[in-house]
Write a protein that holds these residues in place. Structure first.
Motif, mmCIF file in Angstrom:
data_model
loop_
_atom_site.group_PDB
_atom_site.id
_atom_site.type_symbol
_atom_site.label_atom_id
_atom_site.label_comp_id
_atom_site.label_asym_id
_atom_site.label_seq_id
_atom_site.Cartn_x
_atom_site.Cartn_y
_atom_site.Cartn_z
ATOM 1 N N LYS A 127 -1.978 1.351 1.800
ATOM 2 C CA LYS A 127 -0.525 1.142 1.919
ATOM 3 C C LYS A 127 -0.134 -0.210 1.307
ATOM 4 C CE LYS A 127 1.756 2.578 5.637
ATOM 5 N NZ LYS A 127 2.690 3.530 4.975
ATOM 6 N N PRO A 176 -9.463 -3.573 3.190
ATOM 7 C CA PRO A 176 -8.799 -2.622 2.293
ATOM 8 C C PRO A 176 -7.660 -1.900 2.994
ATOM 9 C CG PRO A 176 -10.944 -1.779 2.979
ATOM 10 C CD PRO A 176 -10.827 -3.161 3.551
ATOM 11 N N VAL A 198 -3.962 6.650 7.833
ATOM 12 C CA VAL A 198 -3.842 7.237 9.177
ATOM 13 C C VAL A 198 -2.879 6.405 10.037
ATOM 14 C CG1 VAL A 198 -6.107 8.352 9.130
ATOM 15 C CG2 VAL A 198 -5.930 6.000 9.959
ATOM 16 N N CYS A 233 -0.362 -1.084 11.855
ATOM 17 C CA CYS A 233 -1.811 -0.955 11.624
ATOM 18 C C CYS A 233 -2.404 -2.350 11.386
ATOM 19 C CB CYS A 233 -2.053 -0.062 10.404
ATOM 20 S SG CYS A 233 -3.788 -0.079 9.870
HETATM 21 S S1 SF4 Z 1 -4.043 2.822 4.529
HETATM 22 FE FE1 SF4 Z 1 -2.758 3.141 6.327
HETATM 23 S S2 SF4 Z 1 -4.134 3.436 8.072
HETATM 24 FE FE2 SF4 Z 1 -5.340 2.677 6.337
HETATM 25 S S3 SF4 Z 1 -5.469 0.506 6.686
HETATM 26 FE FE3 SF4 Z 1 -3.667 0.830 5.406
HETATM 27 S S4 SF4 Z 1 -1.883 1.137 6.757
HETATM 28 FE FE4 SF4 Z 1 -3.772 1.264 7.970
#
Ligand code: SF4
Ligand SMILES: Cc1cc2nc3c(=O)[nH]c(=O)nc-3n(C[C@H](O)[C@H](O)[C@H](O)COP(=O)(O)OP(=O)(O)OC[C@H]3O[C@@H](n4cnc5c(N)ncnc54)[C@H](O)[C@@H]3O)c2cc1C
Length: 330
Positions: free
Chosen positions: A130, A127, A157, A118
């Motif tokens: 993860k 932001p 996601v 990602c």
């Molecule tokens: S929470 Fe997951 S989908 Fe969202 S930015 Fe971070 S790694 Fe990517």
């Protein structure tokens, strides 16, 4: 890159103890993912425990099948005669990944634990739940072409990007682990990676300090050797992660499907084994109509995001093509 302490493990017990003792410690194997993430300031270990000298690179027969060492390189694993002969799906999946140079460095343990691709995870100015729990998700309303269509949560996601694990899910592998208290435990591969839920910072069910020793392949999975195929669809034919991958494997009785495995890669936070597709295959005759029904079943509950609806149709077509090749009809 931030300063860190470097420790070389002389045996598994001391390596595990050296990681378990420090909350921000990490094992270092080939370094092809971890060091990149450290350079990007995404991973910030205060201690690296180098495990590359541990005797965990063997690939050997066991009573239950084949044991593939965590430190065997991807290249040595893909090329091993016992794997090529009995688990060709695994060879195909590994060879579809990365590049020759990377596969020479990358280890099996590190491959299982590679992190998402990602873009927002890599970009520390945005932001990412993860990377930093509770900070938000840049991809949810951002550019999400490469992201998940199944099993995602509002918190994350992202997809799991690897290839090797998709084949391991189809082959019912298990992961053998050494725990900090000196025990060993076997984690069925289906329980190894996690869906994001409210804790996307955790990719897997490994506990801190647990060392992967080996991947165990059951004898029974060799029954898929004759009719299996790994299909990877990507923007470039080399050196690119999958937009969609399919690990397909069949056991046939003439033209009738006795057993089936359909695992989709790059559609969810973990390799996605489709019980729906497999149920639509077992007991049926091989052929494009049967495979199309299975493909539709696999993606019936897909929930695409703003920019990745293409993955639904691409996924269905890829399943059909992978099954056609597994059945030797294409
Ligand atoms: S929470 Fe997951 S989908 Fe969202 S930015 Fe971070 S790694 Fe990517
Ligand atoms: C440009 C590029 C393209 C790539 N393309 C693909 C691709 O198409 N398909 C694909 O599947 N992969 C791809 N990869 C990913 C690559 O396969 C991984 O980086 C590699 O497999 C990681 O293995 P490693 O030994 O280098 O792990 P490391 O980077 O050393 O470690 C990765 C993680 O695993 C942990 N770890 C390592 N070994 C163990 C162990 N035995 N026990 C517990 N924890 C451990 C480390 O602490 C770290 O958190 C690509 C990588 C790059 C850089």
């Amino acid at each position: 890159m931030r300063p860190f302490e470097y420790v070389r493990a002389n045996d598994a017990a001391s390596g595990v103890a050296a990681v378990a003792a420090v909350a921000e410690a990490k094992f270092l194997a080939g370094g092809t993912n971890l060091v990149d993430l450290m350079k990007e300031d995404v991973e910030r270990p205060t201690r690296l425990v180098d495990i590359t000298r541990l005797p965990l690179a063997q690939i050997q027969r066991t009573r239950s099948g084949l044991s593939v060492g965590a430190l065997a390189t991807n290249t040595d694993t893909a090329n091993h005669p016992l794997i090529r002969e009995n688990y060709p799906l695994l060879t195909q999946a590994i060879v579809a990944g990365a590049s020759g140079q990377l596969r020479n460095m990358a280890t099996n343990g590190g491959n299982l634990l590679q992190r998402t691709r990602c873009n927002y995870f890599y970009d520390t100015a945005t932001p990412c739940n993860k990377r930093e729990a509770g900070s938000g998700c840049g991809a949810r309303e951002g550019l999400n072409k490469i992201h998940a269509i199944l099993g995602w949560s509002d918190a994350c996601v992202a997809t799991y990007p690897g290839d090797m694990a998709n084949a391991l899910y189809a082959l019912d592998a298990s992961v053998r682990v050494r725990t900090p208290d000196g025990r060993e435990r076997l984690i069925p591969i289906a329980e190894f990676h996690r869906l994001p839920g409210n804790t996307p910072q955790r990719d897997t069910n490994l506990e801190h300090g647990e060392l992967i020793l080996a991947i165990e392949l059951p004898v029974s999975a060799a029954d898929f050797a004759r009719n299996s195929h790994y299909l990877k669809v990507r923007d470039r034919t080399s050196y690119a992660f999958a937009m969609i991958a399919v690990a397909a494997a069949l056991q046939l009785d003439g033209n009738t499907i006795r057993q089936a495995r359909v695992v989709l890669g790059s559609v969810a936070h973990k390799p996605w084994r489709s019980a729906e597709a497999e149920a639509a295959l077992v007991g049926r005759r091989t052929g494009e109509d049967t495979f199309r029904r299975a493909a539709e079943a696999a993606l019936r509950n897909a929930r695409p995001l703003a920019h990745n609806a293409y993955k639904v149709e691409l996924g269905q077509r890829s399943i059909v093509r992978a099954l056609m090749r597994a059945a030797r009809l294409a």
